[in-house]
Design a protein around this motif. Structure first.
Motif, PDB file in Angstrom:
ATOM      1  N   LEU A  30       0.653  -1.025  -0.192  1.00  0.00           N
ATOM      2  CA  LEU A  30      -0.097  -0.083   0.443  1.00  0.00           C
ATOM      3  C   LEU A  30       0.109   0.939   0.070  1.00  0.00           C
ATOM      4  O   LEU A  30       0.661   2.709  -0.158  1.00  0.00           O
ATOM      5  N   LEU A  97      -8.418   8.520  -0.433  1.00  0.00           N
ATOM      6  CA  LEU A  97      -8.390   7.753   0.953  1.00  0.00           C
ATOM      7  C   LEU A  97      -7.138   6.948   0.663  1.00  0.00           C
ATOM      8  O   LEU A  97      -6.116   6.876   1.073  1.00  0.00           O
ATOM      9  N   ALA A  98      -6.299   6.868  -0.675  1.00  0.00           N
ATOM     10  CA  ALA A  98      -5.437   5.770  -1.144  1.00  0.00           C
ATOM     11  C   ALA A  98      -3.936   6.751  -0.749  1.00  0.00           C
ATOM     12  O   ALA A  98      -3.129   6.493  -0.438  1.00  0.00           O
ATOM     13  N   ILE A 101      -3.621   6.449   2.937  1.00  0.00           N
ATOM     14  CA  ILE A 101      -3.217   5.478   3.282  1.00  0.00           C
ATOM     15  C   ILE A 101      -1.514   5.262   2.906  1.00  0.00           C
ATOM     16  O   ILE A 101      -1.176   4.273   3.749  1.00  0.00           O
ATOM     17  N   THR A 132     -11.334  -0.507   5.376  1.00  0.00           N
ATOM     18  CA  THR A 132     -11.291   0.291   4.479  1.00  0.00           C
ATOM     19  C   THR A 132     -11.104   0.248   3.450  1.00  0.00           C
ATOM     20  O   THR A 132     -11.753   0.345   2.165  1.00  0.00           O
ATOM     21  N   VAL A 133      -9.374  -0.089   3.493  1.00  0.00           N
ATOM     22  CA  VAL A 133      -9.099   0.515   2.225  1.00  0.00           C
ATOM     23  C   VAL A 133      -9.729  -1.209   0.959  1.00  0.00           C
ATOM     24  O   VAL A 133      -9.808  -0.271  -0.344  1.00  0.00           O
ATOM     25  N   THR A 136     -13.110  -0.263  -0.239  1.00  0.00           N
ATOM     26  CA  THR A 136     -12.934   1.185  -1.497  1.00  0.00           C
ATOM     27  C   THR A 136     -12.861   0.800  -2.732  1.00  0.00           C
ATOM     28  O   THR A 136     -13.154   1.343  -3.889  1.00  0.00           O
ATOM     29  N   TYR A 137     -11.237  -0.171  -2.670  1.00  0.00           N
ATOM     30  CA  TYR A 137     -11.231   0.191  -3.762  1.00  0.00           C
ATOM     31  C   TYR A 137     -11.473  -1.113  -4.521  1.00  0.00           C
ATOM     32  O   TYR A 137     -11.347  -2.049  -3.973  1.00  0.00           O
ATOM     33  N   TYR A 143      -6.977   1.771  -7.128  1.00  0.00           N
ATOM     34  CA  TYR A 143      -6.093   2.953  -5.805  1.00  0.00           C
ATOM     35  C   TYR A 143      -4.809   3.445  -6.121  1.00  0.00           C
ATOM     36  O   TYR A 143      -5.069   4.854  -5.705  1.00  0.00           O
ATOM     37  N   TYR A 147      -4.306   7.684  -5.426  1.00  0.00           N
ATOM     38  CA  TYR A 147      -3.584   8.053  -4.827  1.00  0.00           C
ATOM     39  C   TYR A 147      -2.953   9.288  -5.290  1.00  0.00           C
ATOM     40  O   TYR A 147      -2.341   9.964  -4.783  1.00  0.00           O
TER      41      TYR A 147
END
Length: 218
Positions: A30, A97-98, A101, A132-133, A136-137, A143, A147
């Motif tokens: 990640l 979010l990416a 994270i 969560t990750v 989400t993706y 991702y 990002y």
């Protein structure tokens, strides 16, 4: 002299010889978009290919003003709860979010490297963000897209400040992400740990078992 010092440091895989499981490799991956340096490790929890605890400590102090465990935990809490995506949500109506994270995992790994986090605590903190990750993706491509969106918002927030020239050129980040996503790139952690792997039973990858944690040839 500097080159001798670099090569005199033990390899991370020598200090941490146990190969990562597929789920562990996925979690470490990640942070892959953040680490463009040649000495970045893609297959260990330790962030560098050679053990350099002082480098991790210096980076946290200079880049994040983190010099104590409580400051590290505060940063991680902020990235996990709101991070930069709150700013993006206000500006663009999208919360990438990416970006948060990737920073979260990168900081966690460096915190482990310099002794601010134990190995067990680091893995637990990485595991905490997985639901969560993963929810989400649906792919590394999604991702990566978020990002880059988060990075764009961050770069724009620096305009007009003394840190405006700090970020690397966008082209460098784009090229790095393209290399990670390239299906022909056999060393990409995103190919070693496909996105769907985190939703499947955990196991030690065959390649990792074959390597047995042995240091790669220079």
């Amino acid at each position: 002299m500097a080159i001798w010092k670099k090569w005199s440091k033990p390899k991370a895989e020598s200090k941490y010889p146990t190969p990562l499981t597929m789920h562990q490799l996925w979690m470490v991956s990640l942070s892959a978009p953040v680490s463009r340096d040649k000495d970045a490790s893609r297959t260990t929890l330790y962030p560098f290919t050679r053990v350099d605890d002082g480098k991790a400590e210096k980076w946290l102090a200079e880049q994040w003003e983190i010099t104590a465990p409580e400051q590290l935990l505060g940063r991680l809490s902020g990235l996990a709860s709101t991070g930069y995506r709150a700013m993006a949500q206000r500006r663009l109506g999208v919360a990438p979010l990416a970006w948060d994270i990737a920073l979260y995992v990168d900081i966690s790994r460096r915190g482990f490297a310099c002794g601010m986090l134990s190995e067990a605590d680091t893995w637990n903190r990485l595991k905490n963000v997985v639901p969560t990750v993963a929810g989400t993706y649906a792919s590394w491509q999604e991702y990566a897209d978020h990002y880059l969106l988060g990075r764009q918002v961050w770069r724009e927030s620096l305009q007009g400040t003394q840190d405006e020239s700090f970020p690397a050129p966008q082209a460098a980040s784009d090229a790095h992400l393209q290399a990670l996503l390239d299906p022909a790139n056999r060393t990409s952690p995103w190919n070693l740990a496909p996105w769907e792997a985190i939703s499947q039973p955990d196991h030690t990858p065959r390649r990792a078992r074959a390597l047995g944690g042995r240091p790669a040839r220079r």
